[in-house]
Scaffold this motif. Structure first.
Motif, PDB file in Angstrom:
ATOM      1  N   ASP A  33     -30.240   1.788  -0.959  1.00  0.00           N
ATOM      2  CA  ASP A  33     -31.196   2.746  -0.417  1.00  0.00           C
ATOM      3  C   ASP A  33     -30.889   3.053   1.046  1.00  0.00           C
ATOM      4  N   GLY A  34     -30.701   4.339   1.349  1.00  0.00           N
ATOM      5  CA  GLY A  34     -30.473   4.788   2.708  1.00  0.00           C
ATOM      6  C   GLY A  34     -29.087   4.514   3.261  1.00  0.00           C
ATOM      7  N   ILE A  35     -28.202   3.887   2.462  1.00  0.00           N
ATOM      8  CA  ILE A  35     -26.862   3.544   2.962  1.00  0.00           C
ATOM      9  C   ILE A  35     -25.778   4.310   2.225  1.00  0.00           C
ATOM     10  N   GLY A  36     -25.847   4.318   0.883  1.00  0.00           N
ATOM     11  CA  GLY A  36     -24.846   5.030   0.111  1.00  0.00           C
ATOM     12  C   GLY A  36     -24.487   4.338  -1.183  1.00  0.00           C
ATOM     13  N   SER A  37     -23.396   4.776  -1.784  1.00  0.00           N
ATOM     14  CA  SER A  37     -22.935   4.258  -3.068  1.00  0.00           C
ATOM     15  C   SER A  37     -21.603   3.549  -2.904  1.00  0.00           C
ATOM     16  N   PHE A  38     -21.419   2.501  -3.693  1.00  0.00           N
ATOM     17  CA  PHE A  38     -20.196   1.703  -3.644  1.00  0.00           C
ATOM     18  C   PHE A  38     -19.806   1.372  -5.071  1.00  0.00           C
ATOM     19  N   GLN A  39     -18.523   1.073  -5.276  1.00  0.00           N
ATOM     20  CA  GLN A  39     -18.091   0.816  -6.637  1.00  0.00           C
ATOM     21  C   GLN A  39     -17.064  -0.298  -6.715  1.00  0.00           C
ATOM     22  N   ILE A  40     -17.004  -0.873  -7.900  1.00  0.00           N
ATOM     23  CA  ILE A  40     -15.999  -1.880  -8.223  1.00  0.00           C
ATOM     24  C   ILE A  40     -15.710  -1.692  -9.712  1.00  0.00           C
ATOM     25  N   GLY A  41     -14.496  -1.896 -10.111  1.00  0.00           N
ATOM     26  CA  GLY A  41     -14.145  -1.709 -11.516  1.00  0.00           C
ATOM     27  C   GLY A  41     -14.888  -2.678 -12.426  1.00  0.00           C
ATOM     28  N   ARG A  42     -15.264  -2.203 -13.596  1.00  0.00           N
ATOM     29  CA  ARG A  42     -15.969  -3.031 -14.574  1.00  0.00           C
ATOM     30  C   ARG A  42     -15.179  -4.308 -14.892  1.00  0.00           C
ATOM     31  N   ALA A  43     -13.875  -4.182 -15.053  1.00  0.00           N
ATOM     32  CA  ALA A  43     -13.023  -5.338 -15.367  1.00  0.00           C
ATOM     33  C   ALA A  43     -13.039  -6.361 -14.234  1.00  0.00           C
ATOM     34  N   GLN A  44     -13.101  -5.895 -12.999  1.00  0.00           N
ATOM     35  CA  GLN A  44     -13.131  -6.807 -11.853  1.00  0.00           C
ATOM     36  C   GLN A  44     -14.443  -7.593 -11.800  1.00  0.00           C
ATOM     37  N   VAL A  45     -15.552  -6.958 -12.184  1.00  0.00           N
ATOM     38  CA  VAL A  45     -16.848  -7.656 -12.224  1.00  0.00           C
ATOM     39  C   VAL A  45     -16.785  -8.776 -13.259  1.00  0.00           C
ATOM     40  N   ILE A  46     -16.167  -8.514 -14.388  1.00  0.00           N
ATOM     41  CA  ILE A  46     -16.028  -9.539 -15.429  1.00  0.00           C
ATOM     42  C   ILE A  46     -15.214 -10.714 -14.902  1.00  0.00           C
ATOM     43  N   LEU A  47     -14.156 -10.448 -14.143  1.00  0.00           N
ATOM     44  CA  LEU A  47     -13.352 -11.529 -13.557  1.00  0.00           C
ATOM     45  C   LEU A  47     -14.193 -12.396 -12.619  1.00  0.00           C
ATOM     46  N   VAL A  48     -15.073 -11.775 -11.862  1.00  0.00           N
ATOM     47  CA  VAL A  48     -15.972 -12.532 -10.978  1.00  0.00           C
ATOM     48  C   VAL A  48     -16.899 -13.403 -11.819  1.00  0.00           C
ATOM     49  N   LEU A  49     -17.466 -12.849 -12.877  1.00  0.00           N
ATOM     50  CA  LEU A  49     -18.416 -13.584 -13.714  1.00  0.00           C
ATOM     51  C   LEU A  49     -17.802 -14.781 -14.422  1.00  0.00           C
ATOM     52  N   ILE A  50     -16.516 -14.713 -14.740  1.00  0.00           N
ATOM     53  CA  ILE A  50     -15.867 -15.854 -15.394  1.00  0.00           C
ATOM     54  C   ILE A  50     -15.130 -16.742 -14.388  1.00  0.00           C
ATOM     55  N   ARG A  51     -15.484 -16.566 -13.117  1.00  0.00           N
ATOM     56  CA  ARG A  51     -15.007 -17.425 -12.018  1.00  0.00           C
ATOM     57  C   ARG A  51     -13.496 -17.373 -11.793  1.00  0.00           C
ATOM     58  N   LEU A  52     -12.915 -16.194 -11.938  1.00  0.00           N
ATOM     59  CA  LEU A  52     -11.488 -16.055 -11.669  1.00  0.00           C
ATOM     60  C   LEU A  52     -11.211 -15.504 -10.276  1.00  0.00           C
ATOM     61  N   GLY A  53     -12.223 -15.493  -9.424  1.00  0.00           N
ATOM     62  CA  GLY A  53     -12.007 -15.080  -8.041  1.00  0.00           C
ATOM     63  C   GLY A  53     -12.985 -14.029  -7.580  1.00  0.00           C
ATOM     64  N   ASP A  54     -12.847 -13.680  -6.311  1.00  0.00           N
ATOM     65  CA  ASP A  54     -13.681 -12.661  -5.692  1.00  0.00           C
ATOM     66  C   ASP A  54     -12.994 -11.310  -5.835  1.00  0.00           C
ATOM     67  N   GLU A  55     -13.778 -10.256  -5.765  1.00  0.00           N
ATOM     68  CA  GLU A  55     -13.232  -8.905  -5.869  1.00  0.00           C
ATOM     69  C   GLU A  55     -13.733  -8.042  -4.724  1.00  0.00           C
ATOM     70  N   VAL A  56     -12.999  -6.995  -4.434  1.00  0.00           N
ATOM     71  CA  VAL A  56     -13.285  -6.098  -3.310  1.00  0.00           C
ATOM     72  C   VAL A  56     -14.215  -4.975  -3.748  1.00  0.00           C
ATOM     73  N   ASN A  57     -15.214  -4.667  -2.924  1.00  0.00           N
ATOM     74  CA  ASN A  57     -16.084  -3.501  -3.131  1.00  0.00           C
ATOM     75  C   ASN A  57     -15.521  -2.343  -2.309  1.00  0.00           C
ATOM     76  N   ARG A  58     -15.618  -1.152  -2.858  1.00  0.00           N
ATOM     77  CA  ARG A  58     -15.128   0.038  -2.156  1.00  0.00           C
ATOM     78  C   ARG A  58     -16.220   1.091  -2.099  1.00  0.00           C
ATOM     79  N   ASP A  59     -16.144   1.939  -1.078  1.00  0.00           N
ATOM     80  CA  ASP A  59     -17.065   3.076  -1.061  1.00  0.00           C
ATOM     81  C   ASP A  59     -16.484   4.144  -1.979  1.00  0.00           C
ATOM     82  N   MET A  60     -17.175   5.251  -2.116  1.00  0.00           N
ATOM     83  CA  MET A  60     -16.745   6.290  -3.060  1.00  0.00           C
ATOM     84  C   MET A  60     -15.450   6.980  -2.636  1.00  0.00           C
ATOM     85  N   ASP A  61     -15.031   6.789  -1.373  1.00  0.00           N
ATOM     86  CA  ASP A  61     -13.754   7.340  -0.910  1.00  0.00           C
ATOM     87  C   ASP A  61     -12.606   6.363  -1.088  1.00  0.00           C
TER      88      ASP A  61
END
Length: 111
Positions: A33-61
């Motif tokens: 809210d009031g800041i913007g939108s950010f994205q991360i690939g669906r596959a990368q989120v799954i890697l985080v959930l199964i404890r295979l490491g951290d992933e990078v968040n990116r803005d829409m650019d």
């Protein structure tokens, strides 16, 4: 008998809803809210959930704005975006990834 005192430091942290997340095509999209939108690939989120490491968040650019990781307890997903910490329950993230829920709340941590 000697008396003793128990001294315990506790960090009081409160959570405040500051955004939401959802799946759009193959991306996990975070709306703050009031800041913007950010994205991360669906596959990368799954890697985080199964404890295979951290992933990078990116803005829409495509610029790197932070990191996503699993909490120590495994019950929360931590997202640092522009030097601010946000959390979401792992159960809700999984339900959104599975298509059982359309969106989930994202909470900012206030100390």
């Amino acid at each position: 008998m000697d008396r003793f005192a128990v001294v315990r430091e506790s960090l009081f942290r409160s959570l405040e809803k500051e955004g939401r997340f959802r799946i759009e095509e193959e991306n996990f999209v975070i709306y703050l809210d009031g800041i913007g939108s950010f994205q991360i690939g669906r596959a990368q989120v799954i890697l985080v959930l199964i404890r295979l490491g951290d992933e990078v968040n990116r803005d829409m650019d495509g610029e790197v704005v932070g990191v996503m990781s699993l909490s120590e307890s495994g019950k929360g997903v931590k997202m640092v975006i522009r030097e601010r910490l946000y959390v979401a329950p792992v159960r809700r993230v999984k339900r959104v990834l599975e298509g059982k829920e359309k969106k989930g709340a994202l909470f900012g941590i206030k100390t």
